[in-house]
Design a protein around this motif. Sequence first.
Motif, PDB file in Angstrom:
ATOM      1  N   VAL A 327      -0.026   4.908   0.163  1.00 52.51           N
ATOM      2  CA  VAL A 327      -0.015   4.969   1.632  1.00 52.51           C
ATOM      3  C   VAL A 327       1.210   4.223   2.161  1.00 52.51           C
ATOM      4  N   PRO A 328       2.102   4.914   2.900  1.00 44.15           N
ATOM      5  CA  PRO A 328       3.321   4.266   3.407  1.00 44.15           C
ATOM      6  C   PRO A 328       3.007   3.088   4.330  1.00 44.15           C
ATOM      7  N   SER A 329       3.941   2.157   4.432  1.00 41.44           N
ATOM      8  CA  SER A 329       3.721   0.933   5.227  1.00 41.44           C
ATOM      9  C   SER A 329       3.511   1.243   6.709  1.00 41.44           C
ATOM     10  N   TRP A 330       4.184   2.300   7.231  1.00 40.14           N
ATOM     11  CA  TRP A 330       4.046   2.610   8.662  1.00 40.14           C
ATOM     12  C   TRP A 330       2.607   3.006   9.020  1.00 40.14           C
ATOM     13  N   LEU A 331       1.897   3.639   8.042  1.00 40.04           N
ATOM     14  CA  LEU A 331       0.520   4.042   8.307  1.00 40.04           C
ATOM     15  C   LEU A 331      -0.440   2.848   8.166  1.00 40.04           C
ATOM     16  N   ARG A 332      -0.047   1.845   7.369  1.00 39.01           N
ATOM     17  CA  ARG A 332      -0.882   0.640   7.178  1.00 39.01           C
ATOM     18  C   ARG A 332      -0.606  -0.420   8.235  1.00 39.01           C
ATOM     19  N   LYS A 333       0.348  -0.140   9.104  1.00 38.62           N
ATOM     20  CA  LYS A 333       0.792  -1.131  10.104  1.00 38.62           C
ATOM     21  C   LYS A 333      -0.341  -1.521  11.068  1.00 38.62           C
ATOM     22  N   LYS A 334      -0.438  -2.838  11.307  1.00 38.27           N
ATOM     23  CA  LYS A 334      -1.435  -3.358  12.255  1.00 38.27           C
ATOM     24  C   LYS A 334      -0.731  -4.073  13.397  1.00 38.27           C
ATOM     25  N   ASN A 335      -1.343  -4.017  14.603  1.00 39.84           N
ATOM     26  CA  ASN A 335      -0.783  -4.784  15.725  1.00 39.84           C
ATOM     27  C   ASN A 335      -1.326  -6.212  15.692  1.00 39.84           C
ATOM     28  N   LYS A 336      -1.043  -6.988  16.727  1.00 38.11           N
ATOM     29  CA  LYS A 336      -1.450  -8.404  16.749  1.00 38.11           C
ATOM     30  C   LYS A 336      -2.966  -8.584  16.653  1.00 38.11           C
ATOM     31  N   GLY A 338      -4.905  -6.742  14.878  1.00 40.27           N
ATOM     32  CA  GLY A 338      -5.380  -6.236  13.584  1.00 40.27           C
ATOM     33  C   GLY A 338      -5.775  -4.776  13.616  1.00 40.27           C
ATOM     34  N   THR A 339      -5.384  -4.048  14.681  1.00 39.46           N
ATOM     35  CA  THR A 339      -5.722  -2.625  14.807  1.00 39.46           C
ATOM     36  C   THR A 339      -4.710  -1.777  14.039  1.00 39.46           C
ATOM     37  N   LEU A 340      -5.222  -0.813  13.270  1.00 40.72           N
ATOM     38  CA  LEU A 340      -4.370   0.104  12.488  1.00 40.72           C
ATOM     39  C   LEU A 340      -3.775   1.143  13.435  1.00 40.72           C
ATOM     40  N   ILE A 341      -2.806   0.731  14.206  1.00 39.97           N
ATOM     41  CA  ILE A 341      -2.343   1.498  15.362  1.00 39.97           C
ATOM     42  C   ILE A 341      -1.804   2.882  14.999  1.00 39.97           C
ATOM     43  N   ASN A 342      -1.006   2.983  13.923  1.00 39.85           N
ATOM     44  CA  ASN A 342      -0.449   4.289  13.546  1.00 39.85           C
ATOM     45  C   ASN A 342      -1.508   5.210  12.931  1.00 39.85           C
ATOM     46  N   GLY A 343      -2.542   4.616  12.370  1.00 42.88           N
ATOM     47  CA  GLY A 343      -3.674   5.415  11.879  1.00 42.88           C
ATOM     48  C   GLY A 343      -4.355   6.126  13.025  1.00 42.88           C
ATOM     49  N   TYR A 344      -4.507   5.426  14.152  1.00 46.97           N
ATOM     50  CA  TYR A 344      -5.099   6.033  15.354  1.00 46.97           C
ATOM     51  C   TYR A 344      -4.183   7.124  15.913  1.00 46.97           C
ATOM     52  N   VAL A 345      -2.868   6.895  15.842  1.00 48.69           N
ATOM     53  CA  VAL A 345      -1.900   7.890  16.333  1.00 48.69           C
ATOM     54  C   VAL A 345      -1.998   9.170  15.497  1.00 48.69           C
ATOM     55  N   LEU A 346      -2.057   9.015  14.147  1.00 47.81           N
ATOM     56  CA  LEU A 346      -2.177  10.179  13.266  1.00 47.81           C
ATOM     57  C   LEU A 346      -3.486  10.929  13.541  1.00 47.81           C
ATOM     58  N   LEU A 463      -1.401  17.314   3.399  1.00 48.42           N
ATOM     59  CA  LEU A 463      -0.926  16.125   4.119  1.00 48.42           C
ATOM     60  C   LEU A 463      -1.224  14.863   3.299  1.00 48.42           C
ATOM     61  N   GLY A 464      -2.404  14.838   2.684  1.00 50.37           N
ATOM     62  CA  GLY A 464      -2.771  13.706   1.834  1.00 50.37           C
ATOM     63  C   GLY A 464      -1.906  13.605   0.595  1.00 50.37           C
ATOM     64  N   MET A 465      -1.369  14.748   0.127  1.00 50.73           N
ATOM     65  CA  MET A 465      -0.509  14.752  -1.062  1.00 50.73           C
ATOM     66  C   MET A 465       0.920  14.335  -0.720  1.00 50.73           C
ATOM     67  N   ILE A 466       1.299  14.500   0.549  1.00 50.97           N
ATOM     68  CA  ILE A 466       2.657  14.128   0.977  1.00 50.97           C
ATOM     69  C   ILE A 466       2.806  12.608   1.096  1.00 50.97           C
ATOM     70  N   LEU A 467       1.744  11.950   1.573  1.00 54.13           N
ATOM     71  CA  LEU A 467       1.837  10.497   1.822  1.00 54.13           C
ATOM     72  C   LEU A 467       2.241   9.681   0.599  1.00 54.13           C
ATOM     73  N   PRO A 468       1.674   9.923  -0.614  1.00 51.53           N
ATOM     74  CA  PRO A 468       2.117   9.149  -1.783  1.00 51.53           C
ATOM     75  C   PRO A 468       3.611   9.332  -2.085  1.00 51.53           C
ATOM     76  N   ALA A 469       4.131  10.563  -1.827  1.00 48.16           N
ATOM     77  CA  ALA A 469       5.562  10.810  -2.048  1.00 48.16           C
ATOM     78  C   ALA A 469       6.404   9.967  -1.089  1.00 48.16           C
ATOM     79  N   ILE A 470       5.957   9.873   0.183  1.00 44.18           N
ATOM     80  CA  ILE A 470       6.659   9.043   1.180  1.00 44.18           C
ATOM     81  C   ILE A 470       6.591   7.570   0.775  1.00 44.18           C
ATOM     82  N   ALA A 471       5.412   7.130   0.308  1.00 40.61           N
ATOM     83  CA  ALA A 471       5.232   5.727  -0.119  1.00 40.61           C
ATOM     84  C   ALA A 471       6.137   5.402  -1.310  1.00 40.61           C
ATOM     85  N   ARG A 472       6.252   6.356  -2.245  1.00 42.00           N
ATOM     86  CA  ARG A 472       7.097   6.160  -3.432  1.00 42.00           C
ATOM     87  C   ARG A 472       8.569   6.052  -3.031  1.00 42.00           C
TER      88      ARG A 472
END
Length: 479
Positions: A327-336, A338-346, A463-472
């Motif tokens: 899972v790429p860092s941008w998708l794991r990103k949390k705001n102050k 602790g909300t997974l903000i980009n997860g909500y955006v996706l 889409l789930g198969m693309i994320l590991p490639a982005i993380a790599r």
Amino acid sequence: MDQKKQLRWFTVGLIAFNMVWGLGNVVNNYAQQGISVVTSWVLILVLYFVPYALIVGQLGSTFKDSNGGVSSWVQNTSTKRLAYYAAWTYWVVHIPYLAQKPQAILIALGWAFQGNGNLVNTMPIATVSLISLVIFLIFLMLSTKGLTTLKVIGGIAGTAMFVMSILFILLAVGAPMINSSVEFATPHLDKVSTYIPKFDFGYFTTVSMLVFAVGGAEKISPYVNSTKNPAKEFPKGMIFLASMVGVSAVLGSFAMGMLFASNNIPKDLMANGAYSAFQMLGEYYGVGNLLMVIYAITNCAGQIAALAFSIDAPLKILLADADSDYVPSWLRKKNKKGTLINGYVLTGILVSIIIALPMLGLKNMNELVKWLTNLNSVVMPMRYLWVFFAYMLLNKAHKKFDSEYKFVKNPKIGFGFGLWCFLFTAFACILGMVPKFTYAEDPQGWMFQLASNIITPVVLILLGMILPAIARREKNKAL
């Protein structure tokens, strides 16, 4: 005495029944099969649901200290990569489910305030889609703030919905005894031949809805080791659960047959059937629209709570302890906060696309409800495949694992049960993609539904198969 091991088999069965069952399961399957669904319920419970629930019991007992549910089971029996795909599947199948909730809220509000289904039936599809999108985005925003109050409402609404489902059966089956003027809408309810399905291709395209209805047993797994004696009490609890689901499904379907003619099922039954049924029962019992209004308000609260929970909970399962390899860092990103903000955006982007899709090929609200319900019956059971996959691997490596409860002691027979449930689920999902009406009835609508039913699950998995490639790629750049 261990206080945590005090749950008895009937308590586990009741908890599970509340999690798995609802009136919508009866209405949706009656809408597809008519009164012959009674036989289908018996078959699906014996051939699929009982082994499914007992398989979950063994997995839950074996991995009692795992917090991640299905993805933890997959990780323990296979690899971290497959565990990621299991977690992704669990999250992504909720996307069409979330897209359906705003329409369900609108329908419930219409019945509560107008006493009929005209509020959304008279709206153009574009208007329904736009209002639904606004409702969804409001709750998406609220979910990022934390929803303690809504969780309390959800708990109350869930219990109330459960009570209304049971009340529907009691009132409908009891109606002829109270009111002698009640006439059965479906003829020959006293003949066995009335309940025998026609096992043709069309029938098998509706099986996914039955699988969807009895699915979700993996939610029971945390309670396996809380029973007094798991090896004896848990299977008793699951047989009790299957008996309660069987009785509710059979009597509920019989009640629907009393109210709606099986040979002339209303086209809007999936959207409005439950409300119409309570309205009819209110007339039989001389209380007017009271039962229908109570059900509409209860259902509205339940749909709101389900919308909020299903945005939040699956996202946390996917991202809270997500592996940086997949899972790429941008998708794991949390705001102050602790909300997974980009997860909500996706989530917001994917659900918005599905909410907007009907504008391309559907003509009215009834078609929209049927399409989304059928799409969910194709997509949602995909997560059950991982349960059976983990169970097959558990039996392959049975010497490595120990559990207080075992469904079957022979690992080869256990593997066979897992394989059967896996293949049956896959079969139901694939055939469920075929629209439930003929091409000649509506060529454009038929093509839209077939294409969207095939493309949606494929795109969500890709889409789930693309994320590991982005993380790599991200990790390689950091080196």
